[in-house]
Design an enzyme around this catalytic site. Sequence first.
Site, mmCIF file in Angstrom:
data_model
loop_
_atom_site.group_PDB
_atom_site.id
_atom_site.type_symbol
_atom_site.label_atom_id
_atom_site.label_comp_id
_atom_site.label_asym_id
_atom_site.label_seq_id
_atom_site.Cartn_x
_atom_site.Cartn_y
_atom_site.Cartn_z
ATOM 1 N N HIS A 1 -20.911 5.368 2.522
ATOM 2 C CA HIS A 1 -20.372 6.470 1.778
ATOM 3 C C HIS A 1 -18.829 6.016 1.090
ATOM 4 O O HIS A 1 -17.927 6.366 1.869
ATOM 5 C CB HIS A 1 -20.151 7.732 2.981
ATOM 6 C CG HIS A 1 -19.953 8.984 2.268
ATOM 7 N ND1 HIS A 1 -18.678 9.653 1.937
ATOM 8 C CD2 HIS A 1 -20.718 9.732 1.926
ATOM 9 C CE1 HIS A 1 -18.983 10.692 1.342
ATOM 10 N NE2 HIS A 1 -20.120 11.046 1.541
ATOM 11 N N PHE A 2 -18.879 5.510 0.376
ATOM 12 C CA PHE A 2 -19.826 4.663 -0.648
ATOM 13 C C PHE A 2 -19.419 3.538 -0.615
ATOM 14 O O PHE A 2 -18.256 3.284 -0.932
ATOM 15 C CB PHE A 2 -19.980 5.616 -2.042
ATOM 16 C CG PHE A 2 -20.310 7.065 -1.860
ATOM 17 C CD1 PHE A 2 -21.635 7.136 -1.769
ATOM 18 C CD2 PHE A 2 -19.461 8.090 -1.946
ATOM 19 C CE1 PHE A 2 -22.096 8.766 -1.731
ATOM 20 C CE2 PHE A 2 -19.659 9.235 -1.883
ATOM 21 C CZ PHE A 2 -21.101 9.721 -1.761
#
Length: 142
Positions: free
Chosen positions: A48-49
């Site tokens: 993420h991410f």
Amino acid sequence: MLNIDEIKKLIPHRYPFLLVDKITELEVGKRAVGIKNVTVNEPFFQGHFPEYPLMPGVLIVEALAQVCGVAMMSVEENKGKLGVFAGIDKVRIKREVRPGDTLTMEVEMTTLRKNIAKADAKAYVGEELVCKGELMFALVEK
């Protein structure tokens, strides 16, 4: 002030889900201020991410809930109970939280009864509001 060992005596969360590093202010059963130093090594940044790491908003809310847990479980009558989410209202995410940020979480208990608790919660990076909302908990026997 509470260090990580003292926090772990009050709430059951452990790595990788313990999202509070220290408590800088505590008024038993009334309010608390907690700190989370967000590092690039957080496990959630793996997905993420990877190209643009952001702390997930739901984990910011969870971190606020854990600070609420410290405020609730610091009350002598609540020892041996567990605070579990019963509701979240009016939550807004206002700013990204990135590696290197220090997340300051402020919670004020608006209701703390035998089996229910409510709090107004806000999170900041520096002076910037990151997240705010109302959190509700059920206090259950373990």
